[in-house]
Design a protein around this motif. Structure first.
Motif, PDB file in Angstrom:
ATOM      1  N   HIS A 172       0.840  -1.193   0.000  1.00 12.43           N
ATOM      2  CA  HIS A 172       0.000   0.000   0.000  1.00 12.43           C
ATOM      3  C   HIS A 172       0.881   1.251   0.000  1.00 12.43           C
ATOM      4  O   HIS A 172       0.617   2.213  -0.736  1.00 12.43           O
ATOM      5  CB  HIS A 172      -0.933   0.006   1.207  1.00 12.43           C
ATOM      6  N   ALA A 173       1.931   1.245   0.812  1.00 13.61           N
ATOM      7  CA  ALA A 173       2.828   2.400   0.857  1.00 13.61           C
ATOM      8  C   ALA A 173       3.497   2.623  -0.495  1.00 13.61           C
ATOM      9  O   ALA A 173       3.619   3.765  -0.967  1.00 13.61           O
ATOM     10  CB  ALA A 173       3.870   2.209   1.952  1.00 13.61           C
ATOM     11  N   LEU A 174       3.928   1.549  -1.143  1.00 17.34           N
ATOM     12  CA  LEU A 174       4.568   1.678  -2.448  1.00 17.34           C
ATOM     13  C   LEU A 174       3.582   2.201  -3.496  1.00 17.34           C
ATOM     14  O   LEU A 174       3.904   3.109  -4.268  1.00 17.34           O
ATOM     15  CB  LEU A 174       5.138   0.328  -2.883  1.00 17.34           C
ATOM     16  N   CYS A 175       2.378   1.627  -3.530  1.00 14.62           N
ATOM     17  CA  CYS A 175       1.371   2.079  -4.497  1.00 14.62           C
ATOM     18  C   CYS A 175       0.992   3.542  -4.251  1.00 14.62           C
ATOM     19  O   CYS A 175       0.814   4.325  -5.194  1.00 14.62           O
ATOM     20  CB  CYS A 175       0.123   1.200  -4.422  1.00 14.62           C
TER      21      CYS A 175
ATOM     22  N   PRO B  92      -2.192  -9.179  -4.941  1.00 15.90           N
ATOM     23  CA  PRO B  92      -3.643  -9.097  -5.014  1.00 15.90           C
ATOM     24  C   PRO B  92      -4.215  -7.777  -4.506  1.00 15.90           C
ATOM     25  O   PRO B  92      -5.384  -7.493  -4.696  1.00 15.90           O
ATOM     26  CB  PRO B  92      -4.093 -10.238  -4.117  1.00 15.90           C
ATOM     27  N   GLY B  93      -3.392  -6.977  -3.818  1.00 13.35           N
ATOM     28  CA  GLY B  93      -3.879  -5.720  -3.263  1.00 13.35           C
ATOM     29  C   GLY B  93      -4.715  -5.913  -2.019  1.00 13.35           C
ATOM     30  O   GLY B  93      -4.792  -6.996  -1.441  1.00 13.35           O
ATOM     31  N   ASN B  94      -5.351  -4.839  -1.564  1.00 15.67           N
ATOM     32  CA  ASN B  94      -6.265  -4.887  -0.421  1.00 15.67           C
ATOM     33  C   ASN B  94      -7.207  -3.685  -0.521  1.00 15.67           C
ATOM     34  O   ASN B  94      -7.162  -2.924  -1.498  1.00 15.67           O
ATOM     35  CB  ASN B  94      -5.493  -4.921   0.915  1.00 15.67           C
ATOM     36  N   ALA B  95      -8.051  -3.519   0.478  1.00 14.77           N
ATOM     37  CA  ALA B  95      -9.075  -2.467   0.401  1.00 14.77           C
ATOM     38  C   ALA B  95      -8.474  -1.069   0.342  1.00 14.77           C
ATOM     39  O   ALA B  95      -9.035  -0.166  -0.303  1.00 14.77           O
ATOM     40  CB  ALA B  95     -10.020  -2.579   1.591  1.00 14.77           C
ATOM     41  N   GLY B  96      -7.344  -0.854   0.990  1.00 14.52           N
ATOM     42  CA  GLY B  96      -6.703   0.451   0.932  1.00 14.52           C
ATOM     43  C   GLY B  96      -6.005   0.684  -0.391  1.00 14.52           C
ATOM     44  O   GLY B  96      -6.073   1.776  -0.968  1.00 14.52           O
ATOM     45  N   ILE B  97      -5.329  -0.335  -0.892  1.00 11.25           N
ATOM     46  CA  ILE B  97      -4.636  -0.228  -2.173  1.00 11.25           C
ATOM     47  C   ILE B  97      -5.626   0.070  -3.290  1.00 11.25           C
ATOM     48  O   ILE B  97      -5.317   0.789  -4.247  1.00 11.25           O
ATOM     49  CB  ILE B  97      -3.847  -1.521  -2.461  1.00 11.25           C
ATOM     50  N   ALA B  98      -6.844  -0.447  -3.156  1.00 11.25           N
ATOM     51  CA  ALA B  98      -7.865  -0.235  -4.185  1.00 11.25           C
ATOM     52  C   ALA B  98      -8.208   1.243  -4.378  1.00 11.25           C
ATOM     53  O   ALA B  98      -8.797   1.612  -5.392  1.00 11.25           O
ATOM     54  CB  ALA B  98      -9.126  -1.013  -3.824  1.00 11.25           C
ATOM     55  N   GLN B  99      -7.822   2.093  -3.440  1.00 11.82           N
ATOM     56  CA  GLN B  99      -8.072   3.529  -3.574  1.00 11.82           C
ATOM     57  C   GLN B  99      -7.100   4.196  -4.541  1.00 11.82           C
ATOM     58  O   GLN B  99      -7.382   5.284  -5.048  1.00 11.82           O
ATOM     59  CB  GLN B  99      -7.980   4.196  -2.196  1.00 11.82           C
ATOM     60  N   VAL B 100      -5.953   3.555  -4.793  1.00 13.37           N
ATOM     61  CA  VAL B 100      -4.939   4.170  -5.665  1.00 13.37           C
ATOM     62  C   VAL B 100      -4.501   3.251  -6.793  1.00 13.37           C
ATOM     63  O   VAL B 100      -3.682   3.646  -7.635  1.00 13.37           O
ATOM     64  CB  VAL B 100      -3.692   4.601  -4.847  1.00 13.37           C
ATOM     65  N   ALA B 101      -5.002   2.019  -6.837  1.00 15.80           N
ATOM     66  CA  ALA B 101      -4.577   1.056  -7.853  1.00 15.80           C
ATOM     67  C   ALA B 101      -5.712   0.092  -8.166  1.00 15.80           C
ATOM     68  O   ALA B 101      -6.650  -0.066  -7.379  1.00 15.80           O
ATOM     69  CB  ALA B 101      -3.340   0.279  -7.381  1.00 15.80           C
TER      70      ALA B 101
END
Length: 410
Positions: free
Chosen positions: A13-16, A32-41
């Motif tokens: 998440h920090a990298l994305c 696979p990402g996560n719910a927070g990563i989905a905000q930027v990727a």
């Protein structure tokens, strides 16, 4: 350019989050990402430890840079496959990633290169180590030889603790002398030729306050590490980092990517505890908060062998990052509990990075892992940053989690 990030934790998440800030970034995809990563990727399903699957996806979707977050794909040879296909990738080859994939390999390399570290013995199996632990003076440090996601380490103060640790290990074992002193993490980027020294950090590994409880993947971090002075940092680079990189290069397996050295700052100087071949978690969260440069430019230059062309710039402020973990971690974490008011926390000026989160069928944010969130804050000094981080974490409404209240206190 379009970028593929492999992984789904707080580090990714920090990298994305930082990659997303670059004007050079096009579409960012995370697997696979996560719910927070989905905000930027865009989050996708992909077998990230399958070199063929990752290479096929990158080729089919015109990915301009692949960033490997966790250690599993590195050891599996994902970087090797991508390089063979001519796709820029940030990370070391499988041969170089043995620095993390095998603690025994690293200990042998360090001894041959004269790199300061703890004395050790290697055993082919846990059963072979039983007699040694039963009769050897304590304490000793018992480590599973393979990947352990930042865990798999026991400081055995008694014979019973040592034998219990061995019972949990299925495979080769490394047993080390127990060193004394403050710990620090040192990060460098390298393209195999140029070495870029990044800020240090101090991790807090134990689960509970006052460094009690079991070891974890990390419950919080401060950056920079106060104990790693400029003089000690220079000594560590000269005596530990550079000889390691030279030994790998001499062996025909040059190292590229980020190299993360866990150090013990003993009375006789810095000593190597272990290497990781990727950004740490939660260290990455603190580092990305402090980084003032374009992360795409840095990682791409590293992947393309022109790290000498770029310079990393850093905020002079201190970062404190506190992990909010699910009850039961690092054992069996409780999942599915509802998390609310992250916006209220971030309104104070912190960044909340997601690790083990997902959206349920109704769209509600819930816990889905051990280390669930990392609350990261900047301040003029440790006191200011930790006050802000803890003020923000108290804004989050989550009855299924716990956190240490002493990150950075010392």
């Amino acid at each position: 350019m379009d970028i593929l990030v492999l992984g789904g934790g707080g580090r990714e998440h920090a990298l994305c989050w930082k990659l997303h800030q670059s004007p050079r970034a096009g579409r960012i995809v995370c697997a696979p990402g996560n719910a927070g990563i989905a905000q930027v990727a865009e989050c996708i399903d992909l077998a990230i430890a399958d070199p063929g699957a990752v290479t096929d996806y990158a080729r089919d979707h015109d990915i301009g840079l692949v960033v490997v977050g966790p250690e599993g794909p590195l050891v599996a040879g994902v970087v090797d496959a991508l390089r063979s296909a001519g796709i820029p990738v940030f990370g070391p080859t499988a041969a170089a990633a043995r620095l993390e994939g095998s603690k025994g390999f690293t200990k042998d390399l360090a001894r041959a290169a004269g790199i300061p570290g703890a004395g050790y013995r290697r055993f082919a199996s846990a059963a072979d180590a039983h007699h040694y632990v039963a009769v050897h003076p304590l304490p000793v440090v018992i480590k599973a030889d393979g990947l352990a996601s930042g865990k798999g380490v026991t400081i055995a103060e008694t014979n019973e603790e040592g034998l219990a640790a061995l019972a949990d290990i299925n495979g080769p074992v490394v047993i080390e002398q127990c060193l004394e002193g403050p710990e620090a993490s040192l990060f460098v980027l390298t393209d195999g030729k140029t070495v870029s020294i990044w800020p240090s950090a101090q991790d807090h590994k134990r689960a509970f306050d006052d460094d009690t409880g079991p070891n974890t993947g990390g419950m919080g971090v401060i950056s920079p590490a106060p104990a790693l002075t400029d003089a000690l940092l220079s000594q560590a680079v000269a005596q530990i980092i550079k000889p390691t990189l030279k030994a790998l290069s001499d062996a025909g397996t040059p190292y590229t990517g980020v190299l993360y050295a866990g150090l013990m700052l003993t009375a006789s100087g810095p000593k190597l505890i272990e290497y990781n071949c990727r950004f740490g978690d939660p260290e990455a969260q603190a580092l990305m908060l402090r980084l003032d440069s374009d992360l795409v430019e840095l990682l791409l230059a590293c992947a393309e062998g022109r790290l000498h062309d770029v310079t990393a710039r850093w905020s002079p402020e201190t970062a404190v990052a506190v992990v909010y973990a699910a009850m039961g971690y690092p054992g069996t974490p409780v999942s599915g509990t509802v998390i609310d008011n992250i916006d209220g926390a971030e309104a104070l000026g912190v960044q909340v990075f997601h690790a083990g989160t997902r959206r349920n069928a109704s769209g509600t944010l819930v816990a889905a892992g051990g280390r669930v969130l990392t609350i990261a804050a900047l301040g003029a000094d440790i006191g200011e940053a930790r006050s802000l981080a803890y003020a923000a974490i108290r804004k989050i409404r989550w009855h299924g989690g716990f956190y240490r209240r002493d990150i950075g206190k010392r």
